[in-house]
Design a protein around this motif. Structure first.
Motif, short mmCIF file in Angstrom:
data_model
loop_
_atom_site.label_atom_id
_atom_site.label_comp_id
_atom_site.label_asym_id
_atom_site.label_seq_id
_atom_site.Cartn_x
_atom_site.Cartn_y
_atom_site.Cartn_z
N LYS A 104 -7.50 3.09 4.58
CA LYS A 104 -6.27 3.66 4.02
C LYS A 104 -5.41 4.31 5.11
N ARG A 105 -6.07 4.95 6.10
CA ARG A 105 -5.31 5.58 7.19
C ARG A 105 -4.53 4.54 7.99
N PHE A 106 -5.02 3.33 8.02
CA PHE A 106 -4.33 2.25 8.72
C PHE A 106 -3.38 1.48 7.80
N GLY A 107 -3.03 2.08 6.69
CA GLY A 107 -2.07 1.44 5.78
C GLY A 107 -2.71 0.61 4.69
N GLY A 108 -4.03 0.70 4.57
CA GLY A 108 -4.72 -0.07 3.55
C GLY A 108 -4.30 0.31 2.14
N THR A 162 -6.27 -16.85 3.63
CA THR A 162 -4.98 -16.77 2.94
C THR A 162 -4.80 -15.39 2.32
N PHE A 163 -5.83 -14.92 1.60
CA PHE A 163 -5.74 -13.59 0.99
C PHE A 163 -5.64 -12.50 2.06
N ALA A 164 -6.28 -12.71 3.21
CA ALA A 164 -6.26 -11.69 4.26
C ALA A 164 -4.88 -11.53 4.89
N GLN A 165 -4.00 -12.52 4.73
CA GLN A 165 -2.65 -12.45 5.31
C GLN A 165 -1.66 -11.74 4.39
N VAL A 166 -1.98 -11.64 3.10
CA VAL A 166 -0.99 -11.26 2.10
C VAL A 166 -0.48 -9.84 2.26
N SER A 167 -1.37 -8.87 2.45
CA SER A 167 -0.92 -7.48 2.51
C SER A 167 0.01 -7.25 3.70
#
Length: 789
Positions: free
Chosen positions: A325-329, A514-519
């Motif tokens: 979360k600290r890294f924008g998660g 593919t999912f790893a690129q979305v955020s």
């Protein structure tokens, strides 16, 4: 009823209560039974039929289809020899044969006489940079050669009872540390001994007064340098040490931190730190890339790379939710919860993101198709069934970035209004399964999964489904059949999964990457992502770089980078000063690209133009010692074995092509065989039902196109690379110094032990295991053609 049978029945009843009693639970039930008994006992299967709606026909059909299941008792320990592409080109089959000799296994036997060990070949263990790789139960050994087989067994037996007994480092929140030590605990790192390194760090600082934060991190990508240890000192300076051994840890710590107090100094003295200082220059280290956590371009091994799916690699603890979360998660998820689904889909569509599983279909367009469908339910599946030999991208992403993949799935589910999700993960990836399972639990605790996610009206949850060992299940319709408890047979499309998928409902299936690129796209903007790559291939692609390359590992590069730039600049060139011959792109579905096309860009269109395809992202480098006919035969034997057999073109076409290649590599081929190969390849490609069959001829087509002279040489009885064993013989030349090393290593006494004399190979005894050539200190052992005069 005997006690043994009663015990089996009791265990099966427990499994059924946990997994369910319907057909959809069939494969998880069989997996649990096999995990318990090491095979599928008849009494257990009979009990399943008695207590569930599952029929004997269901069990027989499924258990005989998936390679994971065994109907006969196996040894107490399983030895899995990886024969994936990277391992194959580095001698995996010789290692397999050496294990057979060690256990005195006859033809057709898999279990030793004592019932202790069962030997089997597996398509890929996902540790390609450590090739050849062998896994004994849960212990993985890398760089195994034929002469190390005895030591592997000895080491494993010394560890029995200790495996899994790992100390866990705990620290109180808010505690201050002098510095931080980051230890990679991905599969490649663990296989190379990082767990032992971690325990040595804990032991070395115990009682010294040195107060350090030990941090587990995911994959850095530099798998060729594992185990990796990164030190962050009191001045926030970074130093990355490579290929670290446990006995080197005290010196590393002392180089950066001083013991506290008299007791601490005495403790350090016990490790001989003060007398045995070691400077950084002594280490075969890798300079830490100078990178701000928000920057993208890096140096050294990562020079040409651009981390998007692998953002914050080597920095973030895979399972630390607060750090993510600290890294924008989950910022992108929060943003999406305030957007209309159609707006999210349009953003992904305009970013140009294409499916990273191989086909390259526009992701946003696929999402749009699912969103417009109506159904009682909608399902979403992350396809992590990475079956390509030589590929380990999904494994690394699932192990190192579980929250990132989950966040991408959540965003997709919100966009298409799915309520139920699945991770479909290869059972051969136990660490990935473990980390995803823990990550899902953590997400549920944080209200990121389940009902009313983050206070919204969005409901979505995910469960894990482990594959049972069928490459064809990477195909979408076969994958869904597997989840439903059936044999993994592909079906004709249309209808597409978006229309009629899992249990007849609209289903979205995307690859892990593919999912790893979305955020990233949501956070940084569609324009930013679309500005990376080429006109038709946007963004980055994660590859597993393996084979005959100096610096293998997990890499992420902008689309459009050339093969030469990847091999030479990122990979450090071909090993041992050999010449680059070809690169196999895309595994069994791809093709072999020769040195003459070294500057081919890596993007969807360019690869298709040269007869290959992106595939899921395996890049295996081949050098002058590799036989391209053997490579084609290897890939075809894989696809032929993995064919589900449903359609004639694939079932018969691959078998007939393999027969021809076996004939050619044994020196019995004719020029007419080459014409028949072309004919069969064309029709198999045209007529097969799914992409496994349609792409199976690609390695043949490209090797015939670019290496036709090698096929001709085989027709005339000569294997230029000396790899086809039926066409070669071993000989010892006059350079022999009589050191006897070859005689000592020969497992069948085909070389007499005659010190100080020129040795000779007894041809009739020689099994061509290559052990003599590998050990000769003066290169006196030669491979010659059988037809050589």
């Amino acid at each position: 009823m005997t006690d043994d049978v009663q015990h089996i029945i009791s265990k099966v009843d427990e499994i059924v209560r946990e997994k369910g009693n319907t057909k959809r639970a069939l494969i998880p039930i069989l997996q649990a039974i096999q995990n318990t008994f090491n095979y599928l006992p008849e009494e257990a299967l009979r009990r399943v039929c008695e207590t569930t709606s599952i029929t004997p026909e269901n069990i027989t059909g499924v258990a005989s289809f998936y390679s994971q299941f065994r109907m006969q008792p196996a040894g107490r320990h399983m030895i899995k020899v990886c024969v994936g592409t990277a391992c194959h080109v580095k001698g995996a089959m010789q290692v397999y044969d050496a294990f057979k000799r060690h256990f005195k296994l006859k033809e057709g036997e898999e279990t030793d006489a004592s019932g202790s060990y069962t030997l089997e070949k597996v398509s890929c263990l996902g540790c390609c940079t450590l090739a050849p790789v062998v896994q004994v139960d849960d212990v993985t050994y890398g760089h195994v050669t034929t002469d190390k087989v005895d030591s592997v067994i000895q080491d494993f037996e010394s560890q029995v009872g200790k495996v899994g007994d790992k100390r866990k480092f705990r620290h109180a929140d808010g505690r201050e540390f002098q510095g931080e030590i980051r230890i990679g605990l991905g599969s490649c790192c663990v296989a190379s001994g990082s767990e032992e390194v971690k325990k040595e760090v804990e032991r070395a600082i115990d009682g010294t007064g040195i107060n350090l934060h030990l941090k587990n991190v995911g994959c850095v990508g530099m798998c060729h340098q594992v185990p990796l240890v990164e030190v962050v000192d009191e001045q926030a300076q970074h130093k990355l040490y490579a290929r670290v051994k446990p006995n080197e840890i005290p010196d590393i710590i002392h180089a950066h931190f001083k013991p506290k107090g008299l007791v601490g100094k005495l403790k350090a003295k016990a490790y001989d730190w003060l007398e045995k200082m070691q400077t950084d220059e002594v280490w075969e280290g890798v300079d830490r890339y100078a990178i701000d956590v928000r920057e993208e371009m890096v140096s050294s091994f990562l020079d040409r790379q651009l981390p998007i799916a692998t953002e914050h690699r080597g920095v973030i603890n895979p399972l630390d939710m607060d750090e993510y979360k600290r890294f924008g998660g989950f910022d992108a998820l929060k943003q999406v919860l305030q957007m209309e689904p159609s707006e999210v889909i349009q953003t992904v569509k305009e970013s140009g993101l294409r499916g990273r599983g191989g086909a390259g279909f526009l992701t946003g367009l696929k999402w749009k198709f699912v969103a417009r469908e109506k159904g009682e339910k909608k399902y979403l599946i992350c396809n992590g069934d990475e079956g390509d030999p030589g590929a380990f991208m999904d494994r690394m992403l699932l192990e190192s970035y579980p929250y990132r993949v989950i966040e991408g799935m959540l965003i997709a589910a919100k966009a298409v209004q799915a309520t139920d999700g699945y991770f479909y993960i290869r059972a051969e990836y136990p660490l990935a399964v473990t980390r995803i399972r823990q990550a899902l639990m953590n997400c549920r605790e944080q209200n990121l999964l389940g009902a009313n996610i983050l206070g919204s009206d969005f409901n979505f949850d995910i469960q894990i489904y482990e594959g049972a060992g069928a490459f064809v299940c990477g195909e979408e319709t076969a994958l869904m059949a597997s989840i439903e408890g059936n044999r993994g047979f592909p079906t004709i499309r249309p209808p597409f999964p978006a229309q009629r998928g899992l249990w007849g409902q609209p289903t979205l299936i995307n690859n892990t990457e593919t999912f790893a690129q979305v955020s990233y796209i949501i956070r940084r903007g569609k324009e930013h992502f679309a500005g990376i790559g080429t006109e038709q291939s946007k963004g980055t692609k994660v590859f597993s770089l393996a084979g005959k390359v100096n610096r293998g590992g997990l890499i992420e590069v902008p689309m459009g980078i050339t093969i030469r730039q990847i091999v030479e600049e990122i990979g450090g060139g071909v090993q041992n000063g050999k010449k680059f011959k070809a690169v196999q792109v895309g595994g069994p579905s791809g093709g072999c690209i020769p040195a003459s096309l070294y500057d081919t860009p890596i993007d969807y269109q360019s690869l298709i133009e040269v007869g290959a395809m992106m595939g899921s992202g395996g890049l295996v480098v081949l050098d002058e010692d590799d036989c391209m006919v053997d490579i084609a035969r290897y890939f075809l034997s894989f696809t032929q074995e993995e064919s589900c057999g449903k359609c004639t073109f694939c079932r018969v076409g691959t078998k007939r092509m393999l027969d021809i290649l076996n004939k050619i590599t044994s020196g019995k081929g004719t020029l007419q065989d080459l014409e028949e190969l072309k004919y069969l390849a064309e029709w198999t490609k045209k007529g097969s039902l799914c992409n496994l069959g349609k792409s199976a001829p690609n390695p043949i087509i490209t090797t015939l196109q670019y290496f036709y002279d090698e096929y001709e040489a085989h027709i005339h009885g000569h294997c230029p690379a000396g790899k086809c064993t039926e066409m070669i013989a071993y000989s010892i030349n006059d350079e022999c110094i009589g050191c006897t090393k070859c005689a000592q290593k020969c497992p069948v006494e085909a070389i007499r032990f005659e010190p100080h004399k020129k040795h000779e190979v007894i041809v009739d005894r020689c099994i061509k295991c290559d052990a003599c050539r590998q050990v000769c200190p003066v290169d006196a052992v030669e491979i010659i053609s059988n037809k050589q005069e």
